[in-house]
Design a protein around this motif. Sequence first.
Motif, mmCIF file in Angstrom:
data_model
loop_
_atom_site.group_PDB
_atom_site.id
_atom_site.type_symbol
_atom_site.label_atom_id
_atom_site.label_comp_id
_atom_site.label_asym_id
_atom_site.label_seq_id
_atom_site.Cartn_x
_atom_site.Cartn_y
_atom_site.Cartn_z
ATOM 1 N N ASP A 45 29.678 45.198 32.383
ATOM 2 C CA ASP A 45 28.217 45.292 32.441
ATOM 3 C C ASP A 45 27.663 45.307 31.025
ATOM 4 O O ASP A 45 28.406 45.421 30.036
ATOM 5 N N ALA A 47 25.809 47.513 29.427
ATOM 6 C CA ALA A 47 25.928 48.763 28.685
ATOM 7 C C ALA A 47 27.295 48.884 28.023
ATOM 8 O O ALA A 47 27.411 49.306 26.859
ATOM 9 N N THR A 48 28.331 48.513 28.748
ATOM 10 C CA THR A 48 29.683 48.556 28.171
ATOM 11 C C THR A 48 29.813 47.544 27.046
ATOM 12 O O THR A 48 30.437 47.813 26.012
ATOM 13 N N GLU A 50 27.380 46.485 25.096
ATOM 14 C CA GLU A 50 26.619 46.967 23.941
ATOM 15 C C GLU A 50 27.382 48.050 23.187
ATOM 16 O O GLU A 50 27.433 48.057 21.953
ATOM 17 N N SER A 51 28.009 48.953 23.905
ATOM 18 C CA SER A 51 28.710 50.075 23.277
ATOM 19 C C SER A 51 30.176 49.771 22.957
ATOM 20 O O SER A 51 30.835 50.551 22.276
#
Length: 396
Positions: A45, A47-48, A50-51
């Motif tokens: 996803d 979020a994963t 991005e981080s």
Amino acid sequence: MKNRDEILAGAGVNTRLAHAGNDPADYHGFVNPPVVHASTVLFPDAATMESRAQKYTYGTRGTPTTDALCAAIDELEGSAGTILVPSGLAAVTVPFLAFLSAGDHALIVDSVYHPTRHFCDTMLKRLGVSVEYYDPAIGAGIEALIRPNTRLVHTEAPGSNTFEMQDIPAIAAMAHKHGAVVSMDNTWATPLFFRPLDFGVDISIHAATKYPAGHSDILFGTVSANAAHWAQLHDAQITLGTCASPDDAYQVLRGLRTMGVRLERHQESALELARWLEGVDDVSRVLHPALPSFPGHALWKRDFKGASGIFSIVLKGGSPERYKAKAHAFLDALGIFGLGYSWGGFECLAVHVNLNDRRVAKGPEEGPVLRLQIGLEDVKDIKADIERGLAAARAV
């Protein structure tokens, strides 16, 4: 293997080599890890992504294949982390770039591998780093050469081609006293016969092209760091983009499994031949640290657990203008030995050594220097081949 870590902690070197780096249980029981060919790694996803909150994010930052080899090298070196690079020379240049900046001063042993010297005299100079070469026998006396801006002391023991030993603990102590990083090219001994980090070195460098790969068909380098220097080394590799191929990593990991038994054979054969050559009239000197006659033998005996399969001989040369002719006659008469610049493989190799780049640690001058890589062939056949070379050189 049940209780793997507990068992391996007290195991012998060949047992550790056979099982280091990966657990078959992680790969459905297959003995060897998979060769993962990767550039792109997908995220579940946004979020994963991005981080970057997952173990693997891009091929340059590691795969299960490269991680298995790094884990094996860390076990052998006692290091906090290891990077894999495409060649032995890259294993030298990446840490130099990691720890040196414009305006810094570096101390480099004068018996260093020639491509390392070339990098220092060209790229490092162009980048504003001042390089000074020191005598390998300097020991704690290196403190007199350390300047306020000395950031790196690079060692290599035994020295390239002429096998000078260094007092690594004494040099490391003086360098650390003044805040300098200590690196060491440990290709000759491998971590089986000398573990640099146990003797005060911060960065252990290895041309895995040689004994770890072992079959004269892989170009590879490893660089291992202690905890204090691992993050900076790793960041430099990521920044420079110097990643190694998964196929080559797999081959080096496979080579590690037999490195112990191969090194035993290399050592045994090389020592037998070196001792024999000491008594040959045509040979002026044998340059092998494990021989009691060698000037650095006491240091080798104190710190090292063994010797590998490469050493040099100095022929009785007569007049200097005949040195090259005698060396070429020796080399051209060889049948089993190949004429090649590498070493650490299964086959014998020989080369006429050029020491014209030395600044302070001048090499032997009484005759031509010939470097011999003793392979896995039978000693009686190797000896007969050397005798052919000596007879040809004698006739010049």
